[in-house]
Write a protein that holds these residues in place. Structure first.
Motif, PDB file in Angstrom:
ATOM      1  N   ILE A   6      37.769 -13.541   0.623  1.00  0.00           N
ATOM      2  CA  ILE A   6      39.135 -13.241   0.664  1.00  0.00           C
ATOM      3  C   ILE A   6      39.766 -14.289  -0.524  1.00  0.00           C
ATOM      4  CG2 ILE A   6      41.502 -13.512   1.870  1.00  0.00           C
ATOM      5  CD1 ILE A   6      40.066 -12.809   4.381  1.00  0.00           C
ATOM      6  N   THR A   7      40.572 -13.690  -1.432  1.00  0.00           N
ATOM      7  CA  THR A   7      40.756 -14.765  -2.673  1.00  0.00           C
ATOM      8  C   THR A   7      41.992 -15.325  -2.101  1.00  0.00           C
ATOM      9  OG1 THR A   7      42.260 -12.789  -3.141  1.00  0.00           O
ATOM     10  CG2 THR A   7      40.088 -13.057  -4.339  1.00  0.00           C
ATOM     11  N   SER A   8      41.934 -16.851  -2.869  1.00  0.00           N
ATOM     12  CA  SER A   8      42.903 -17.705  -2.480  1.00  0.00           C
ATOM     13  C   SER A   8      44.312 -17.221  -2.944  1.00  0.00           C
ATOM     14  CB  SER A   8      42.625 -19.058  -2.973  1.00  0.00           C
ATOM     15  OG  SER A   8      41.331 -19.366  -2.723  1.00  0.00           O
ATOM     16  N   THR A   9      45.285 -17.890  -2.137  1.00  0.00           N
ATOM     17  CA  THR A   9      46.671 -17.256  -2.384  1.00  0.00           C
ATOM     18  C   THR A   9      47.153 -18.545  -3.068  1.00  0.00           C
ATOM     19  OG1 THR A   9      47.310 -18.030  -0.306  1.00  0.00           O
ATOM     20  CG2 THR A   9      47.189 -15.759  -0.775  1.00  0.00           C
ATOM     21  N   LEU A  10      48.159 -18.227  -4.365  1.00  0.00           N
ATOM     22  CA  LEU A  10      48.810 -19.418  -4.709  1.00  0.00           C
ATOM     23  C   LEU A  10      49.909 -19.856  -4.084  1.00  0.00           C
ATOM     24  CD1 LEU A  10      49.077 -17.928  -8.698  1.00  0.00           C
ATOM     25  CD2 LEU A  10      47.449 -19.758  -7.591  1.00  0.00           C
ATOM     26  N   SER A  11      50.032 -21.447  -4.040  1.00  0.00           N
ATOM     27  CA  SER A  11      51.009 -21.849  -3.161  1.00  0.00           C
ATOM     28  C   SER A  11      52.440 -21.710  -3.829  1.00  0.00           C
ATOM     29  CB  SER A  11      50.878 -23.316  -2.995  1.00  0.00           C
ATOM     30  OG  SER A  11      49.609 -23.637  -2.499  1.00  0.00           O
ATOM     31  N   GLU A  48      42.254  -8.650   5.577  1.00  0.00           N
ATOM     32  CA  GLU A  48      42.279  -9.557   4.311  1.00  0.00           C
ATOM     33  C   GLU A  48      44.043  -9.829   4.114  1.00  0.00           C
ATOM     34  OE1 GLU A  48      41.170  -9.488  -0.309  1.00  0.00           O
ATOM     35  OE2 GLU A  48      40.212  -7.911   0.880  1.00  0.00           O
ATOM     36  N   ALA A  49      44.564  -8.655   4.123  1.00  0.00           N
ATOM     37  CA  ALA A  49      46.010  -8.703   3.923  1.00  0.00           C
ATOM     38  C   ALA A  49      46.649  -9.655   5.212  1.00  0.00           C
ATOM     39  CB  ALA A  49      46.677  -7.172   4.022  1.00  0.00           C
ATOM     40  N   ALA A  50      46.398  -9.481   6.173  1.00  0.00           N
ATOM     41  CA  ALA A  50      46.874 -10.494   7.126  1.00  0.00           C
ATOM     42  C   ALA A  50      46.491 -11.829   6.723  1.00  0.00           C
ATOM     43  CB  ALA A  50      46.381 -10.010   8.583  1.00  0.00           C
ATOM     44  N   ILE A  51      45.327 -12.203   6.561  1.00  0.00           N
ATOM     45  CA  ILE A  51      44.949 -13.433   6.397  1.00  0.00           C
ATOM     46  C   ILE A  51      45.674 -14.063   4.792  1.00  0.00           C
ATOM     47  CG2 ILE A  51      43.178 -15.074   5.678  1.00  0.00           C
ATOM     48  CD1 ILE A  51      42.897 -14.187   8.464  1.00  0.00           C
ATOM     49  N   LEU A 101      43.864 -28.294   6.777  1.00  0.00           N
ATOM     50  CA  LEU A 101      42.903 -28.187   5.663  1.00  0.00           C
ATOM     51  C   LEU A 101      43.698 -27.086   4.432  1.00  0.00           C
ATOM     52  CD1 LEU A 101      39.970 -27.025   7.861  1.00  0.00           C
ATOM     53  CD2 LEU A 101      40.464 -29.065   6.547  1.00  0.00           C
ATOM     54  N   SER A 102      43.214 -26.925   3.379  1.00  0.00           N
ATOM     55  CA  SER A 102      43.570 -26.394   2.222  1.00  0.00           C
ATOM     56  C   SER A 102      42.727 -25.193   1.792  1.00  0.00           C
ATOM     57  CB  SER A 102      43.705 -27.123   1.272  1.00  0.00           C
ATOM     58  OG  SER A 102      42.398 -27.772   0.554  1.00  0.00           O
ATOM     59  N   ASP A 103      42.981 -24.288   0.928  1.00  0.00           N
ATOM     60  CA  ASP A 103      42.230 -23.181   0.445  1.00  0.00           C
ATOM     61  C   ASP A 103      40.719 -23.559  -0.010  1.00  0.00           C
ATOM     62  OD1 ASP A 103      44.350 -21.738   1.146  1.00  0.00           O
ATOM     63  OD2 ASP A 103      44.601 -21.121  -0.911  1.00  0.00           O
ATOM     64  N   LYS A 104      40.673 -24.886  -0.506  1.00  0.00           N
ATOM     65  CA  LYS A 104      39.250 -25.415  -1.051  1.00  0.00           C
ATOM     66  C   LYS A 104      38.466 -25.813   0.284  1.00  0.00           C
ATOM     67  CE  LYS A 104      40.935 -26.795  -5.483  1.00  0.00           C
ATOM     68  NZ  LYS A 104      41.159 -27.847  -6.362  1.00  0.00           N
ATOM     69  N   THR A 105      39.131 -26.202   1.541  1.00  0.00           N
ATOM     70  CA  THR A 105      38.374 -26.890   2.452  1.00  0.00           C
ATOM     71  C   THR A 105      38.303 -25.830   3.814  1.00  0.00           C
ATOM     72  OG1 THR A 105      40.346 -27.920   3.090  1.00  0.00           O
ATOM     73  CG2 THR A 105      38.526 -29.304   1.989  1.00  0.00           C
ATOM     74  N   LEU A 106      38.958 -24.749   3.688  1.00  0.00           N
ATOM     75  CA  LEU A 106      39.031 -23.757   4.679  1.00  0.00           C
ATOM     76  C   LEU A 106      38.924 -22.470   3.647  1.00  0.00           C
ATOM     77  CD1 LEU A 106      39.094 -22.331   7.685  1.00  0.00           C
ATOM     78  CD2 LEU A 106      41.670 -22.801   7.298  1.00  0.00           C
TER      79      LEU A 106
END
Length: 224
Positions: A132-137, A106-109, A122-127
């Motif tokens: 694993i929680t999404s990371t903020l851009s 999870e930390a690596a992803i 793709l983006s956090d919404k399509t991949l």
């Protein structure tokens, strides 16, 4: 020898099947929406895309830990569906029969999420990595400095205030002159004099005033 090799491969395959399955320990589910993200430019998910995904996960693991020796073969995919979704685990390169703890994966992803998204357009919404929680851009820095923007806004407000004061002053001055002129005209129109207590028209000093009684006497006595 060949029989022993086949037996070893079978054991490894069975072990991998046990490691990578839905809800297995340290396994993560991935859901990909290529059509939603790219529309008519969507590509097909095939073995080449699966290989790229394994390579990106291996890259993330190696970049997360400088001592990691994770290879593409250590990333296992299973339960791949046409829509596209699948599960994956990362096996320990030293033992190959146990999985890397989910917290490390999870930390690596999370650390390399943008690189993985970019590889597949793709983006956090399509991949989606479902566990694993999404990371903020990272915040986008404006090309113009913030202080310059604030200075421009303040300067515009000051200029607008000056223009408003000037325009309102001119309008008040015009209104005052107009009221003064109308007042003078009104006084000229209503100017009257009182003669023996009776209102009369104003006397024209240049032309004088002719008394009607004397005018009649003059006409009576002067005509011959």
């Amino acid at each position: 020898m060949l029989r022993a090799l086949l037996l070893t491969l079978s054991v490894v395959a069975i072990a991998h099947a046990e490691l990578c399955k839905p809800d297995a320990q340290n396994a993560f589910k991935v859901r990909i929406s290529i059509k939603t993200a790219l529309g008519d430019k969507a590509y097909a998910w095939d073995a080449n895309e699966e290989y790229l995904f394994k390579a990106m996960v291996a890259f993330a693991m190696r970049r997360y830990s400088s001592k990691s020796t994770t290879q593409i073969s250590n990333v296992l995919l299973c339960n791949v569906t046409d829509r596209v979704s699948f599960w994956f685990v990362v096996t320990d390169s030293s033992k190959n029969v146990t999985t890397v703890p989910g917290s490390e994966v999870e930390a690596a992803i999370r650390m390399n999420r943008n690189r993985i998204n970019s590889a597949f357009l793709l983006s956090d919404k399509t991949l989606q990595f479902l566990k694993i929680t999404s990371t903020l851009s990272p915040p986008v820095e404006p090309s113009t400095p913030v202080w310059l923007i604030v200075f421009g806004v303040v300067l515009c407000l000051i200029m607008a205030g000056i223009v408003f004061l000037v325009v309102s002053g001119i309008q008040k001055h015009k209104k005052k002159n107009k009221e003064s002129t109308e007042s003078e005209n009104l006084e000229e129109k209503v100017e009257v004099t009182l003669e023996n207590g009776i209102p009369c028209e104003a006397l024209d000093l240049k032309a004088g005033r002719i008394n009607g009684v004397f005018a009649a006497d003059d006409e009576r006595f002067t005509s011959l």
